[in-house]
Design a protein around this motif. Structure first.
Motif, PDB file in Angstrom:
ATOM      1  N   LEU A  95       0.835  -1.187   0.000  1.00 46.81           N
ATOM      2  CA  LEU A  95       0.000   0.000   0.000  1.00 46.81           C
ATOM      3  C   LEU A  95       0.873   1.241   0.000  1.00 46.81           C
ATOM      4  CD1 LEU A  95      -2.502  -1.229   2.720  1.00 46.81           C
ATOM      5  CD2 LEU A  95      -2.663  -1.484   0.255  1.00 46.81           C
ATOM      6  N   SER A  96       0.341   2.371  -0.460  1.00 46.69           N
ATOM      7  CA  SER A  96       1.150   3.587  -0.565  1.00 46.69           C
ATOM      8  C   SER A  96       0.654   4.702   0.343  1.00 46.69           C
ATOM      9  CB  SER A  96       1.151   4.060  -2.005  1.00 46.69           C
ATOM     10  OG  SER A  96      -0.159   4.313  -2.402  1.00 46.69           O
ATOM     11  N   GLY A  97       1.591   5.579   0.857  1.00 46.79           N
ATOM     12  CA  GLY A  97       1.255   6.773   1.631  1.00 46.79           C
ATOM     13  C   GLY A  97       1.696   6.811   3.080  1.00 46.79           C
ATOM     14  N   PHE A  98       2.352   5.778   3.632  1.00 42.54           N
ATOM     15  CA  PHE A  98       2.678   5.691   5.057  1.00 42.54           C
ATOM     16  C   PHE A  98       3.927   6.465   5.418  1.00 42.54           C
ATOM     17  CE2 PHE A  98       3.487   3.183   9.012  1.00 42.54           C
ATOM     18  CZ  PHE A  98       2.263   3.408   9.596  1.00 42.54           C
ATOM     19  N   GLY A  99       4.950   6.388   4.586  1.00 45.21           N
ATOM     20  CA  GLY A  99       6.154   7.175   4.789  1.00 45.21           C
ATOM     21  C   GLY A  99       6.982   6.791   5.993  1.00 45.21           C
ATOM     22  N   PHE A 100       7.517   5.595   6.033  1.00 42.26           N
ATOM     23  CA  PHE A 100       8.439   5.224   7.098  1.00 42.26           C
ATOM     24  C   PHE A 100       9.755   5.950   6.887  1.00 42.26           C
ATOM     25  CE2 PHE A 100       5.704   1.499   7.389  1.00 42.26           C
ATOM     26  CZ  PHE A 100       5.551   1.415   8.753  1.00 42.26           C
ATOM     27  N   SER A 101      10.268   6.590   7.918  1.00 46.23           N
ATOM     28  CA  SER A 101      11.576   7.227   7.839  1.00 46.23           C
ATOM     29  C   SER A 101      12.553   6.412   8.668  1.00 46.23           C
ATOM     30  CB  SER A 101      11.493   8.660   8.382  1.00 46.23           C
ATOM     31  OG  SER A 101      11.310   8.641   9.785  1.00 46.23           O
ATOM     32  N   THR A 102      13.824   6.740   8.553  1.00 45.36           N
ATOM     33  CA  THR A 102      14.837   6.039   9.339  1.00 45.36           C
ATOM     34  C   THR A 102      14.568   6.194  10.826  1.00 45.36           C
ATOM     35  OG1 THR A 102      16.404   6.506   7.593  1.00 45.36           O
ATOM     36  CG2 THR A 102      17.312   5.799   9.691  1.00 45.36           C
ATOM     37  N   ALA A 103      14.105   7.372  11.237  1.00 47.42           N
ATOM     38  CA  ALA A 103      13.803   7.610  12.648  1.00 47.42           C
ATOM     39  C   ALA A 103      12.689   6.709  13.138  1.00 47.42           C
ATOM     40  CB  ALA A 103      13.428   9.078  12.870  1.00 47.42           C
TER      41      ALA A 103
ATOM     42  N   ALA B   1      12.150   3.643  11.998  1.00 46.23           N
ATOM     43  CA  ALA B   1      12.463   2.278  11.591  1.00 46.23           C
ATOM     44  C   ALA B   1      12.197   1.246  12.676  1.00 46.23           C
ATOM     45  CB  ALA B   1      13.916   2.190  11.125  1.00 46.23           C
ATOM     46  N   GLN B   2      12.208   1.637  13.939  1.00 44.83           N
ATOM     47  CA  GLN B   2      11.996   0.688  15.012  1.00 44.83           C
ATOM     48  C   GLN B   2      10.580   0.753  15.563  1.00 44.83           C
ATOM     49  OE1 GLN B   2      14.948  -0.564  17.311  1.00 44.83           O
ATOM     50  NE2 GLN B   2      16.497  -0.161  15.804  1.00 44.83           N
ATOM     51  N   ASP B   3       9.740   1.594  14.990  1.00 45.69           N
ATOM     52  CA  ASP B   3       8.410   1.832  15.525  1.00 45.69           C
ATOM     53  C   ASP B   3       7.369   0.852  15.010  1.00 45.69           C
ATOM     54  OD1 ASP B   3       9.468   4.026  16.802  1.00 45.69           O
ATOM     55  OD2 ASP B   3       8.686   5.474  15.367  1.00 45.69           O
ATOM     56  N   LEU B   4       6.436   0.550  15.893  1.00 45.73           N
ATOM     57  CA  LEU B   4       5.218  -0.149  15.509  1.00 45.73           C
ATOM     58  C   LEU B   4       4.175   0.922  15.223  1.00 45.73           C
ATOM     59  CD1 LEU B   4       5.085  -2.828  18.352  1.00 45.73           C
ATOM     60  CD2 LEU B   4       5.720  -3.211  15.968  1.00 45.73           C
TER      61      LEU B   4
ATOM     62  N   GLN C 233      -8.446   5.584   5.096  1.00 45.03           N
ATOM     63  CA  GLN C 233      -9.764   5.283   4.562  1.00 45.03           C
ATOM     64  C   GLN C 233      -9.737   3.966   3.793  1.00 45.03           C
ATOM     65  OE1 GLN C 233     -12.750   7.029   5.067  1.00 45.03           O
ATOM     66  NE2 GLN C 233     -11.436   7.934   6.635  1.00 45.03           N
ATOM     67  N   LEU C 234     -10.788   3.198   3.934  1.00 51.10           N
ATOM     68  CA  LEU C 234     -10.887   1.897   3.278  1.00 51.10           C
ATOM     69  C   LEU C 234     -10.679   2.012   1.774  1.00 51.10           C
ATOM     70  CD1 LEU C 234     -11.577  -1.149   3.495  1.00 51.10           C
ATOM     71  CD2 LEU C 234     -13.976  -0.504   3.188  1.00 51.10           C
ATOM     72  N   ARG C 235     -11.271   3.008   1.153  1.00 47.50           N
ATOM     73  CA  ARG C 235     -11.168   3.152  -0.299  1.00 47.50           C
ATOM     74  C   ARG C 235     -10.342   4.373  -0.707  1.00 47.50           C
ATOM     75  NH1 ARG C 235     -15.964   0.909   0.970  1.00 47.50           N
ATOM     76  NH2 ARG C 235     -16.475  -1.013  -0.098  1.00 47.50           N
ATOM     77  N   GLY C 236      -9.573   4.905   0.222  1.00 43.79           N
ATOM     78  CA  GLY C 236      -8.753   6.074  -0.068  1.00 43.79           C
ATOM     79  C   GLY C 236      -7.303   5.690  -0.303  1.00 43.79           C
ATOM     80  N   ALA C 237      -6.460   6.724  -0.348  1.00 38.47           N
ATOM     81  CA  ALA C 237      -5.021   6.505  -0.489  1.00 38.47           C
ATOM     82  C   ALA C 237      -4.525   5.749   0.736  1.00 38.47           C
ATOM     83  CB  ALA C 237      -4.303   7.840  -0.632  1.00 38.47           C
ATOM     84  N   LEU C 238      -3.753   4.722   0.491  1.00 33.25           N
ATOM     85  CA  LEU C 238      -3.251   3.894   1.582  1.00 33.25           C
ATOM     86  C   LEU C 238      -1.755   4.092   1.768  1.00 33.25           C
ATOM     87  CD1 LEU C 238      -5.344   0.695   0.836  1.00 33.25           C
ATOM     88  CD2 LEU C 238      -5.696   2.343   2.684  1.00 33.25           C
ATOM     89  N   PRO C 239      -1.248   3.742   2.908  1.00 34.87           N
ATOM     90  CA  PRO C 239       0.147   4.009   3.271  1.00 34.87           C
ATOM     91  C   PRO C 239       1.201   3.376   2.379  1.00 34.87           C
ATOM     92  CG  PRO C 239      -1.138   3.478   5.202  1.00 34.87           C
ATOM     93  CD  PRO C 239      -2.011   3.187   4.017  1.00 34.87           C
ATOM     94  N   GLU C 240       2.238   4.143   2.114  1.00 30.13           N
ATOM     95  CA  GLU C 240       3.394   3.686   1.344  1.00 30.13           C
ATOM     96  C   GLU C 240       4.265   2.784   2.209  1.00 30.13           C
ATOM     97  OE1 GLU C 240       7.388   5.709  -0.434  1.00 30.13           O
ATOM     98  OE2 GLU C 240       5.537   6.854  -0.526  1.00 30.13           O
TER      99      GLU C 240
ATOM    100  N   PRO D 122       8.122  -2.540  12.062  1.00 26.25           N
ATOM    101  CA  PRO D 122       9.090  -1.553  11.591  1.00 26.25           C
ATOM    102  C   PRO D 122       9.446  -1.700  10.117  1.00 26.25           C
ATOM    103  CG  PRO D 122      10.007  -2.860  13.399  1.00 26.25           C
ATOM    104  CD  PRO D 122       8.623  -3.351  13.150  1.00 26.25           C
ATOM    105  N   ASP D 123       9.289  -2.897   9.576  1.00 22.22           N
ATOM    106  CA  ASP D 123       9.588  -3.120   8.157  1.00 22.22           C
ATOM    107  C   ASP D 123       8.387  -2.830   7.263  1.00 22.22           C
ATOM    108  OD1 ASP D 123       7.947  -5.226   8.869  1.00 22.22           O
ATOM    109  OD2 ASP D 123       9.284  -6.787   8.107  1.00 22.22           O
ATOM    110  N   GLY D 124       7.279  -2.410   7.860  1.00 24.63           N
ATOM    111  CA  GLY D 124       6.081  -2.093   7.093  1.00 24.63           C
ATOM    112  C   GLY D 124       5.164  -3.280   6.870  1.00 24.63           C
ATOM    113  N   ALA D 125       5.527  -4.449   7.382  1.00 27.64           N
ATOM    114  CA  ALA D 125       4.718  -5.657   7.190  1.00 27.64           C
ATOM    115  C   ALA D 125       3.653  -5.784   8.276  1.00 27.64           C
ATOM    116  CB  ALA D 125       5.605  -6.891   7.196  1.00 27.64           C
ATOM    117  N   GLU D 126       2.527  -6.319   7.877  1.00 30.25           N
ATOM    118  CA  GLU D 126       1.456  -6.615   8.824  1.00 30.25           C
ATOM    119  C   GLU D 126       1.931  -7.677   9.803  1.00 30.25           C
ATOM    120  OE1 GLU D 126      -2.945  -8.710   8.889  1.00 30.25           O
ATOM    121  OE2 GLU D 126      -2.325  -7.656   7.072  1.00 30.25           O
ATOM    122  N   ILE D 127       1.687  -7.421  11.088  1.00 33.13           N
ATOM    123  CA  ILE D 127       2.020  -8.394  12.117  1.00 33.13           C
ATOM    124  C   ILE D 127       0.768  -9.153  12.541  1.00 33.13           C
ATOM    125  CG2 ILE D 127       2.858  -8.696  14.486  1.00 33.13           C
ATOM    126  CD1 ILE D 127       4.685  -6.265  13.999  1.00 33.13           C
ATOM    127  N   GLU D 128      -0.291  -8.396  12.807  1.00 39.47           N
ATOM    128  CA  GLU D 128      -1.547  -9.002  13.263  1.00 39.47           C
ATOM    129  C   GLU D 128      -2.653  -7.985  13.063  1.00 39.47           C
ATOM    130  OE1 GLU D 128      -3.274 -11.301  17.234  1.00 39.47           O
ATOM    131  OE2 GLU D 128      -1.195 -10.690  17.170  1.00 39.47           O
TER     132      GLU D 128
END
Length: 118
Positions: free
Chosen positions: A6-14, A16-19, A58-65, A84-90
């Motif tokens: 999905l696109s629009g989330f914008g993980f930065s290096t800072a 990188a360790q965040d959930l 939003q369900l049908r809107g722009a989704l996280p990168e 932190p890698d952008g993958a779904e955990i649960e």
């Protein structure tokens, strides 16, 4: 099954360790409205909110990168813990009420943190 990117989330290096706790919602969703009114303001200040901040999409809107989901959500709200890698955990599909939400999300976060610990 291949993950969905999905696109629009914008993980930065800072970050990188965040959930993150992704809340997928849509206009007209009664349970989304109840959650946003009663739980979201408290969640932001909670231990869970500090460990995995809430991100609304939003369900049908722009989704996280940079986010990879196992499957596309189709029920709102759906809460998806993102690593932190952008993958779904649960995920938690639906909002079964405050009494179920808090312990379930707390357990999801604690389990993820244990799995990410060095």
């Amino acid at each position: 099954m291949a993950g969905i990117v999905l696109s629009g989330f914008g993980f930065s290096t800072a970050q990188a360790q965040d959930l993150r706790l992704l809340m997928v919602e849509q206009a007209g969703c009664y349970y989304c409205r109840v959650f946003n009114r009663d739980i979201a303001p408290v969640y932001e200040k909670s231990t869970e909110g500090q460990a995995a901040p809430l991100v609304h999409v939003q369900l049908r809107g722009a989704l996280p990168e940079g986010v990879t989901l196992d499957t596309q959500p189709f029920v709102t709200p759906t809460f998806i813990l993102i690593g932190p890698d952008g993958a779904e955990i649960e995920r938690l599909t639906g909002f079964p009420g405050e009494d179920f939400f808090w312990p379930y999300v707390s357990d999801m976060i604690a389990t993820a943190q244990e799995g990410l610990a060095p």
